[in-house]
Enzyme design. Structure first.
Site, PDB file in Angstrom:
ATOM      1  CB  SER A   1      -0.934   0.016   1.217  1.00 58.61           C
ATOM      2  OG  SER A   1      -0.175   0.078   2.419  1.00 58.61           O
ATOM      3  N   GLY A   2       2.143   1.147   0.231  1.00 56.43           N
ATOM      4  CA  GLY A   2       3.005   2.321   0.304  1.00 56.43           C
ATOM      5  C   GLY A   2       3.373   2.865  -1.064  1.00 56.43           C
TER       6      GLY A   2
ATOM      7  CG  ASN B   1      11.949  10.309  -3.656  1.00 56.78           C
ATOM      8  OD1 ASN B   1      11.708  11.148  -4.522  1.00 56.78           O
ATOM      9  ND2 ASN B   1      11.031   9.911  -2.784  1.00 56.78           N
TER      10      ASN B   1
ATOM     11  CB  CYS C   1      16.172   7.896  -1.540  1.00 54.19           C
ATOM     12  SG  CYS C   1      15.585   8.723  -0.047  1.00 54.19           S
TER      13      CYS C   1
END
Length: 356
Positions: free
Chosen positions: A15-16, A323, A154
């Site tokens: 879900s991210g 990112n 990142c």
């Protein structure tokens, strides 16, 4: 992976934001098959409900992570918070062909340094030493056949790619490295925080980590084990800007080693000539100055520029990337390619989208 069957991939943390990017990239990869979506809060929901851009029917819904997942995947991607990744990695480390972790749970090898930056993330004894950590361009051969892979963060990806030619190619002694980092709101994930509300985030330059950042500790831990060059101190200040995606890491390097612009430029071009996802650029080569994160969005590229500032007695290295792609999901797919001996660019040839 056996016979002609595709590589079965499961994504935990579906879900991210990075989870959504993983689904997008896996869906366009000719050798990967998405066979499991894991999550706790959104069990039973389809990908298209969670990520409006994903309309394709994958025949999957988000499920709780149970032990039988090991029979359904070859690679388990953990796009989860560090405490969850630490638990799941211990649980599946010897039950699937490969676990690839996108969190910070195993990025820092030193237990002492890990506890400083991740005090609420206990790790199983000895498990961190089994992970191959890093950026594929720098540790790719170690990823071939690796059962456990921990991807760089990142910012850490941008910083290490920016500094690597100085350390590995030129063997320089970097006395002090000061990093100024600026990133978009997607770097904070989808958690609801007052600072991320639109009235406060729009137009902002928010110093959310002005005196230290765990990604700087990650880079120091990695480069501290590197040769032939050395890194003395590396410190970082991080700022949130109103962009949604993308980050820029500006590295100011102080060294007593003799250097000139031509030597630097040649070293960077030489070091990255066989690495298609790192584009060494001149600052003034386009209509807008680069590196600019906007020129990398939606792609797996990291744009790097190196300059010499003789008046300031410093080397300036600028690194920009998306990112969510090169800093997360794209790098994960790149690592899977390396792990299974596929061409590094497989499934990752998309060009940046600009303007975005």
């Amino acid at each position: 992976m056996s016979g002609d069957r595709g590589i079965r991939v499961g994504v935990v943390g579906a879900s991210g934001l990075a989870g959504g990017e993983l689904m997008r990239l896996i869906g366009q990869h000719p050798n990967l098959e998405l066979t499991f979506l894991g999550g706790s809060q959104h069990a039973g929901r389809r990908p298209s409900e969670l990520h409006p851009g994903l309309r394709q029917d994958l025949g999957l819904v988000v499920e709780p992570v149970t032990d039988d997942v090991a029979d359904r995947v070859d690679v388990l991607l953990l796009s989860t918070p560090a405490p969850v990744s630490a638990d799941l990695a211990a649980r599946f480390a010897d039950r699937v062909e490969s676990v690839v972790d996108l969190s910070g749970a195993f990025r820092i090898r030193s237990d002492e340094l890990h506890h400083k930056w991740y005090p609420k993330v206990p790790r199983a004894d000895g498990l961190a030493d089994r992970f191959v950590y890093g950026v594929p361009e720098l540790v790719g051969e170690e990823m071939v056949g690796a059962p456990l892979i921990s991807l760089a963060g990142c910012y850490a990806t941008a910083i290490t790619l920016g500094l690597a030619p100085l350390v590995f190619e030129l063997g320089m002694n970097l006395d002090h490295v000061l990093v100024d980092g600026k990133s978009g709101s997607s770097g904070g994930g989808v958690h609801l925080r007052t600072s991320d509300l639109h009235p406060f985030r729009a137009g902002a330059i928010a110093p959310y980590s002005p005196t230290g950042h765990r990604h700087a500790a990650e880079v120091s831990d990695f480069l501290g084990r590197s040769k032939p060059g050395t890194v003395g101190t590396l410190s970082m200040s991080a700022y949130g800007v109103s962009n949604v995606r993308g980050l820029l890491a500006s590295c100011y390097v102080l060294t007593r080693d003799d250097v000139d612009e031509r030597t630097l430029s040649r070293a960077y071009l030489r070091f990255y000539r066989k690495h298609p996802f790192v584009r060494v650029r001149r600052n003034n080569e386009t209509l807008i100055p680069v590196p600019d994160p906007q020129a990398t969005l939606g792609s797996n590229y990291c744009d790097v520029t190196v300059m010499h500032d003789p008046d300031g007695g410093r080397i300036v290295v600028l690194s920009a990337l998306d990112n969510l792609v090169k800093g997360a999901a794209g790098q994960a797919v790149q690592a899977i390619n390396k792990r299974y001996g596929l061409p590094e660019e497989t499934g990752l040839t998309m060009q940046p989208v600009m303007p975005a």
